[in-house]
Design a protein around this motif. Structure first.
Motif: not given
Length: 577
Positions: A448-452, A473-482, A493-497
């Motif tokens: 599964g992917m979640q790339t928000s 998953v992306a490290n955005r919002g509440g997604m990493p909590l799950q 790490d969506f902070d990377r370019s």
């Protein structure tokens, strides 16, 4: 920056619909046995505007068009939850319900289906009622006059500004606020006459869309406690600056609409999501999934086959429409249940990072091909989601993703499936099931992917994990909590370019090409589902958190940020001697 610049346009479905007899395509090749079968499917197009018949679902919901109240029926009992939940969690649930019997609670939002709020409410309302809480759910009407400006254009603009999906010069306007308020006033003509609302102890506008109702509610009911819920990814720093688009929007919601008067605010467990100045009133409560609904319950083999058949029927209808419109380059393969697949399930929305999911899937296919995997054994990249009446972005975003598939990935597009689907929980459930690979005993690998790029708390993550399917998953919002890194998935790490997509493709391809490694990951994913996700991100946890909040606002006790059920049980239950 992803997102429409011209927010004055009303989004309408311009996709051509047609009958089978004037469709010059090879129907059998596109997946239907005969034209009669297509004729049956074509009687129910995707965009009808009608509510789906949900009378056979685990939670049977229907809406009264005169009162706007939603009826919820289900055969699921507290005994069913006791069989799957930890005893201490059920004890904590019982403890939180004490003193709330007979209290009248009302949730108000604008959608019956499509999106997280509509998924969360039926099981929660049903469970609260079993504890004697007089819980109700009202769903607002759309615009009163079809020629009026669509209020959902403005509410979607609010959503996109909040989640930083718009250009910096795009802001809410006085005209947009007037449309928003007028639509709420039209709904108030019905809602503010309902005895249940007039006598409610607690009222919850379930997102910013019904916020302008607050002033009217305060006029007709002087005793209720107000709880406002923020379910999206917001920036406290930007909201605190009145010069930013987010600050202007926060001022409108907090001061003009009345959210600042709330007795409590509910947000996902991310500090940045808290409204400025509302820190002492904010509780944390992540979105959850329902173990017994048709999206998560165990399906029979026949139900799984029927679910995939439903999706393939939708793809076939879209193929026929594309062919009739001369868009042969947009024809798509059907879902092959025997093949590996990489799946994103989400609404077609500016925040969901669907272009990144497509790139991640393509990178994975290329890496596997370079490693010698045969073309027929490469994974299908599947991006699907439902529509929603309050989301005018769905059709434009779908077309944007189809253009990306067509223009950027012409050599890979036969391995990419994009579909907006009618409401069908069983079909989405079936898609997440790992299926037997070419008749062999071992199932085909599924990721599964979640790339928000901005996200409140995407519940499809916990759905996949419950299905024993690992996530990227992306490290955005509440997604990493799950996600537990390395055990139920991997956090990019969506902070990377480059959004860390190479690492994501490395992870997926490596596991898909190594059956033993993939099997070990699925087993640890299942363990995390049983020991973590099922405890923290299901309806029992959701009800515990809401009951705590109800008690707090009725008793006048301060908010806290505790949300993990494991910690609450330890702190609030009497310890055995």
């Amino acid at each position: 920056m992803v997102g429409p610049e011209n927010t004055s346009v009303l989004f309408e479905d311009t996709t051509p619909h047609f009958s089978p007899e004037n469709t010059p395509v090879d129907v059998a090749r596109l997946g239907l046995a005969n034209l009669a079968a297509f004729a049956v499917l074509a009687t129910n197009p995707i965009e009808t505007g009608a509510e789906t018949d949900r009378s056979t679902e685990a939670f049977r919901v229907s809406r009264n068009p005169d009162t706007y109240e939603v009826s919820i029926e289900s055969d699921i009992t507290l005994e069913d939850y006791r069989r799957i939940a930890a005893p201490e969690d059920m004890a904590l649930l019982q403890k939180q319900a004490e003193g709330l019997r007979g209290k009248r609670v009302v949730f108000i939002n604008p959608t019956l289906e499509g999106g997280g709020v509509a998924m969360l409410r039926p099981p929660l309302i049903h469970m609260l009622r079993q504890f004697g809480v007089d819980a109700h759910w009202y769903v607002m009407n759309g615009r009163k006059n079809p020629t009026d400006e669509n209020p959902f254009d403005f509410t979607k603009l609010m959503h996109n500004i909040s989640q930083r999906r718009m250009a910096p010069d795009v802001r809410i306007t006085a005209a947009g606020k007037a449309v928003h308020k007028r639509w709420n006033d039209q709904n108030a003509e019905v809602l503010l006459k309902q005895e249940t609302i007039l006598t409610a102890d607690i009222i919850i506008p379930d997102d910013p869309q019904p916020a302008p109702l607050i002033r009217g509610l305060q006029t007709v009911n002087q005793k209720f406690k107000l709880i406002s819920r923020n379910h999206i990814d917001t920036s406290n720093k930007l909201m605190a600056d009145p010069a930013t688009p987010q600050g202007e929007l926060a001022t409108y919601l907090l001061d003009e609409c009345g959210i600042r008067d709330a007795d409590a605010i509910v947000a996902h467990p991310v500090e940045a999501f808290i409204y400025p100045g509302m820190e002492d009133k904010t509780f944390f409560a992540p979105a959850t999934v329902e173990p017994f609904d048709d999206l998560n319950r165990e399906l029979t083999d026949i139900e799984i086959r029927n679910g995939i058949t439903f999706i393939n029927g939708e793809i076939t209808i879209k193929n026929l429409e594309s062919a009739a419109a001369g868009r042969s380059e947009d024809l798509q393969e059907l879902v092959d249940p025997t093949r590996r697949r990489i799946i994103l399930v989400a609404r077609f929305d500016e925040s969901k990072g669907m272009h990144l999911a497509m790139e991640l899937g393509v990178r994975t296919r290329k890496q596997m091909r370079a490693s010698g995997v045969a073309e027929a054994d490469l994974p299908q990249v599947i991006i699907v989601g439902n529509g929603s009446v309050d989301d005018p972005s769905g059709i434009p975003m779908y077309e944007q993703m189809m253009e990306l598939r067509r223009e950027e990935y012409p050599d890979e597009k036969d391995g990419i499936i994009l579909m907006r689907l009618k409401h069908n929980y069983k079909a989405m459930n079936a898609l997440m099931y790992p299926s037997p690979a070419n008749g062999e005993a071992e199932p085909a690998a599924v990721f599964g992917m979640q790339t928000s790029e901005a996200e409140g708390c995407e519940t499809r993550i916990s759905d996949f994990i419950r299905h024993k399917v690992p996530m990227v998953v992306a490290n955005r919002g509440g997604m990493p909590l799950q996600v537990v890194e390395g055990q139920s998935g991997f956090i990019l790490d969506f902070d990377r370019s480059d959004f860390d997509l190479k690492r994501g493709a490395d992870i997926i391809s490596e596991h898909m090409m190594n059956p033993e490694k993939y099997a070990a990951l699925t087993e640890s994913t299942l363990r995390m589902a049983e020991t973590f996700n099922n405890r923290e991100f299901t309806t029992v946890a959701n009800a515990i958190r809401w009951l705590r909040i109800f008690k707090s606002v009725l008793d006048g006790t301060p908010a806290d940020k505790r949300w993990k059920i494991s910690e609450l049980a330890e702190a609030e239950l009497p310890q055995a001697a």
